[in-house]
Scaffold this motif. Structure first.
Motif, PDB file in Angstrom:
ATOM      1  N   ALA A 147     -45.784 -16.763  12.163  1.00  0.00           N
ATOM      2  CA  ALA A 147     -44.824 -16.052  11.306  1.00  0.00           C
ATOM      3  C   ALA A 147     -44.890 -14.546  11.558  1.00  0.00           C
ATOM      4  CB  ALA A 147     -45.098 -16.358   9.837  1.00  0.00           C
ATOM      5  N   ARG A 148     -46.100 -13.999  11.670  1.00  0.00           N
ATOM      6  CA  ARG A 148     -46.248 -12.561  11.950  1.00  0.00           C
ATOM      7  C   ARG A 148     -45.623 -12.205  13.298  1.00  0.00           C
ATOM      8  NH1 ARG A 148     -50.932 -13.170   9.107  1.00  0.00           N
ATOM      9  NH2 ARG A 148     -52.199 -13.742  10.902  1.00  0.00           N
ATOM     10  N   SER A 149     -45.837 -13.051  14.304  1.00  0.00           N
ATOM     11  CA  SER A 149     -45.250 -12.811  15.627  1.00  0.00           C
ATOM     12  C   SER A 149     -43.726 -12.759  15.560  1.00  0.00           C
ATOM     13  CB  SER A 149     -45.642 -13.923  16.606  1.00  0.00           C
ATOM     14  OG  SER A 149     -47.018 -13.962  16.799  1.00  0.00           O
ATOM     15  N   LEU A 150     -43.161 -13.607  14.725  1.00  0.00           N
ATOM     16  CA  LEU A 150     -41.705 -13.696  14.605  1.00  0.00           C
ATOM     17  C   LEU A 150     -41.125 -12.660  13.651  1.00  0.00           C
ATOM     18  CD1 LEU A 150     -41.289 -17.582  14.285  1.00  0.00           C
ATOM     19  CD2 LEU A 150     -41.117 -16.195  16.359  1.00  0.00           C
ATOM     20  N   GLY A 151     -42.001 -12.058  12.821  1.00  0.00           N
ATOM     21  CA  GLY A 151     -41.512 -11.149  11.792  1.00  0.00           C
ATOM     22  C   GLY A 151     -40.793 -11.893  10.691  1.00  0.00           C
ATOM     23  N   LYS A 152     -41.260 -13.101  10.401  1.00  0.00           N
ATOM     24  CA  LYS A 152     -40.640 -13.968   9.391  1.00  0.00           C
ATOM     25  C   LYS A 152     -41.688 -14.417   8.386  1.00  0.00           C
ATOM     26  CE  LYS A 152     -36.966 -15.890  12.266  1.00  0.00           C
ATOM     27  NZ  LYS A 152     -35.856 -15.366  11.521  1.00  0.00           N
ATOM     28  N   SER A 153     -41.205 -14.993   7.307  1.00  0.00           N
ATOM     29  CA  SER A 153     -42.120 -15.578   6.330  1.00  0.00           C
ATOM     30  C   SER A 153     -42.706 -16.866   6.906  1.00  0.00           C
ATOM     31  CB  SER A 153     -41.374 -15.901   5.036  1.00  0.00           C
ATOM     32  OG  SER A 153     -40.456 -16.964   5.248  1.00  0.00           O
ATOM     33  N   GLU A 154     -43.816 -17.313   6.325  1.00  0.00           N
ATOM     34  CA  GLU A 154     -44.405 -18.580   6.768  1.00  0.00           C
ATOM     35  C   GLU A 154     -43.441 -19.735   6.561  1.00  0.00           C
ATOM     36  OE1 GLU A 154     -48.479 -19.475   5.699  1.00  0.00           O
ATOM     37  OE2 GLU A 154     -48.964 -17.331   5.694  1.00  0.00           O
ATOM     38  N   THR A 155     -42.681 -19.697   5.469  1.00  0.00           N
ATOM     39  CA  THR A 155     -41.694 -20.753   5.203  1.00  0.00           C
ATOM     40  C   THR A 155     -40.655 -20.790   6.309  1.00  0.00           C
ATOM     41  OG1 THR A 155     -42.021 -20.561   2.825  1.00  0.00           O
ATOM     42  CG2 THR A 155     -39.979 -21.600   3.555  1.00  0.00           C
ATOM     43  N   ALA A 156     -40.144 -19.638   6.704  1.00  0.00           N
ATOM     44  CA  ALA A 156     -39.134 -19.574   7.775  1.00  0.00           C
ATOM     45  C   ALA A 156     -39.722 -20.047   9.106  1.00  0.00           C
ATOM     46  CB  ALA A 156     -38.588 -18.161   7.898  1.00  0.00           C
ATOM     47  N   ALA A 157     -40.972 -19.684   9.381  1.00  0.00           N
ATOM     48  CA  ALA A 157     -41.631 -20.117  10.614  1.00  0.00           C
ATOM     49  C   ALA A 157     -41.818 -21.632  10.626  1.00  0.00           C
ATOM     50  CB  ALA A 157     -42.975 -19.417  10.761  1.00  0.00           C
ATOM     51  N   ARG A 158     -42.226 -22.196   9.487  1.00  0.00           N
ATOM     52  CA  ARG A 158     -42.382 -23.658   9.392  1.00  0.00           C
ATOM     53  C   ARG A 158     -41.053 -24.374   9.621  1.00  0.00           C
ATOM     54  NH1 ARG A 158     -46.035 -22.428   5.244  1.00  0.00           N
ATOM     55  NH2 ARG A 158     -48.130 -23.062   5.815  1.00  0.00           N
ATOM     56  N   ARG A 159     -39.985 -23.812   9.090  1.00  0.00           N
ATOM     57  CA  ARG A 159     -38.662 -24.434   9.266  1.00  0.00           C
ATOM     58  C   ARG A 159     -38.260 -24.481  10.734  1.00  0.00           C
ATOM     59  NH1 ARG A 159     -35.978 -21.435   4.163  1.00  0.00           N
ATOM     60  NH2 ARG A 159     -36.674 -22.923   2.583  1.00  0.00           N
ATOM     61  N   LYS A 210     -34.359 -16.985  19.714  1.00  0.00           N
ATOM     62  CA  LYS A 210     -35.007 -15.708  19.380  1.00  0.00           C
ATOM     63  C   LYS A 210     -36.519 -15.898  19.249  1.00  0.00           C
ATOM     64  CE  LYS A 210     -31.111 -13.666  16.919  1.00  0.00           C
ATOM     65  NZ  LYS A 210     -30.574 -13.333  15.583  1.00  0.00           N
ATOM     66  N   ALA A 211     -36.923 -16.987  18.629  1.00  0.00           N
ATOM     67  CA  ALA A 211     -38.355 -17.263  18.464  1.00  0.00           C
ATOM     68  C   ALA A 211     -39.015 -17.502  19.822  1.00  0.00           C
ATOM     69  CB  ALA A 211     -38.557 -18.466  17.544  1.00  0.00           C
ATOM     70  N   VAL A 212     -38.346 -18.196  20.710  1.00  0.00           N
ATOM     71  CA  VAL A 212     -38.876 -18.424  22.056  1.00  0.00           C
ATOM     72  C   VAL A 212     -39.018 -17.085  22.782  1.00  0.00           C
ATOM     73  CG1 VAL A 212     -38.303 -19.416  24.322  1.00  0.00           C
ATOM     74  CG2 VAL A 212     -38.060 -20.810  22.256  1.00  0.00           C
ATOM     75  N   ALA A 213     -38.034 -16.206  22.621  1.00  0.00           N
ATOM     76  CA  ALA A 213     -38.037 -14.901  23.291  1.00  0.00           C
ATOM     77  C   ALA A 213     -39.208 -14.023  22.850  1.00  0.00           C
ATOM     78  CB  ALA A 213     -36.714 -14.185  23.042  1.00  0.00           C
ATOM     79  N   VAL A 214     -39.687 -14.215  21.622  1.00  0.00           N
ATOM     80  CA  VAL A 214     -40.844 -13.450  21.145  1.00  0.00           C
ATOM     81  C   VAL A 214     -42.050 -13.682  22.057  1.00  0.00           C
ATOM     82  CG1 VAL A 214     -42.551 -13.356  19.257  1.00  0.00           C
ATOM     83  CG2 VAL A 214     -40.100 -13.306  18.747  1.00  0.00           C
ATOM     84  N   PHE A 215     -42.123 -14.843  22.679  1.00  0.00           N
ATOM     85  CA  PHE A 215     -43.225 -15.179  23.572  1.00  0.00           C
ATOM     86  C   PHE A 215     -42.909 -14.816  25.023  1.00  0.00           C
ATOM     87  CE2 PHE A 215     -43.712 -18.004  19.903  1.00  0.00           C
ATOM     88  CZ  PHE A 215     -45.001 -17.684  19.534  1.00  0.00           C
ATOM     89  N   GLY A 216     -41.818 -14.043  25.235  1.00  0.00           N
ATOM     90  CA  GLY A 216     -41.442 -13.619  26.579  1.00  0.00           C
ATOM     91  C   GLY A 216     -40.857 -14.727  27.417  1.00  0.00           C
ATOM     92  N   LYS A 217     -40.278 -15.707  26.775  1.00  0.00           N
ATOM     93  CA  LYS A 217     -39.723 -16.870  27.474  1.00  0.00           C
ATOM     94  C   LYS A 217     -38.264 -17.058  27.073  1.00  0.00           C
ATOM     95  CE  LYS A 217     -43.960 -18.370  28.643  1.00  0.00           C
ATOM     96  NZ  LYS A 217     -44.461 -18.599  29.939  1.00  0.00           N
ATOM     97  N   ARG A 218     -37.580 -17.881  27.826  1.00  0.00           N
ATOM     98  CA  ARG A 218     -36.241 -18.334  27.443  1.00  0.00           C
ATOM     99  C   ARG A 218     -36.082 -19.772  27.892  1.00  0.00           C
ATOM    100  NH1 ARG A 218     -32.096 -16.078  31.895  1.00  0.00           N
ATOM    101  NH2 ARG A 218     -33.623 -15.930  33.544  1.00  0.00           N
TER     102      ARG A 218
END
Length: 185
Positions: free
Chosen positions: A139-151, A166-174
């Motif tokens: 969740a911290r990596s994504l800049g989201k709440s834990e609830t949003a990350a779980r979803r 967008k979440a995949v891109a946070v890890f430098g991937k697509r």
């Protein structure tokens, strides 16, 4: 899914021109897998068991009378639900996602085909498992709440594809997917 950078003044591009435009290569691609899982039917003591070789923990059975009243579509929905339940348990316990089955090589009574969104979420889960120690870290990596990350990792939640990307891109991937059409079941 592949992304291309078009020249700024371009308003329309012919298919021929599109082939000559190089893909954007700022991130490493993740080749999306086809998640297709085989099942077999086995009759035993007045019941029909659906067995999934990739998921030995799935116990899905119908009595023969109930089976006769169900349409093929209803059976497919039940089988899909069983696979999604097993995969969600894998996500919660941070286990490995089983490889899919090749429909051309595996003999089966049926196959469960995961949707593109479900497949995207499994690819995101693999990144999460590899790179985040916990949902809180994710969740911290994504800049989201834990609830949003779980979803985003919940296969039953209807997250938008753009949010998963967008979440995949946070890890430098697509995500990259070689699309192909196949005959519907």
């Amino acid at each position: 899914i592949r992304f291309f950078e078009l020249p700024a003044a371009t308003t329309s591009v012919s298919p021929h021109q599109l082939k000559s435009i190089p893909p954007i290569s700022t991130d490493e691609e993740i080749k999306m897998h086809r998640y297709v899982y085989a099942f077999r039917r086995e009759a035993e003591d007045g019941e029909v068991f659906f067995r999934f070789p990739r998921f030995p923990e799935i116990i899905f059975a119908l009595d023969r009378d109930t089976l006769r009243t169900k349409s093929q579509k209803d059976i497919a929905v039940d089988a899909h639900d069983a696979v999604i339940t097993a995969l969600q348990a894998i996500i919660v316990t941070r286990e490995e996602v089983p490889a899919g089955d090749d429909t051309a090589l595996v003999q089966a009574d049926g196959f469960v085909h995961l949707s593109v969104r479900e497949s995207m979420k499994l690819e995101l889960y693999k990144l999460y498992k590899e790179n985040a120690g916990s949902i809180a870290d994710f969740a911290r990596s994504l800049g989201k709440s834990e609830t949003a990350a779980r979803r985003l990792l919940d296969l039953r939640h209807s997250s938008r594809s753009s949010e998963i990307e967008k979440a995949v891109a946070v890890f430098g991937k697509r995500l990259a997917h070689d699309w192909a059409l196949e005959k519907a079941a």
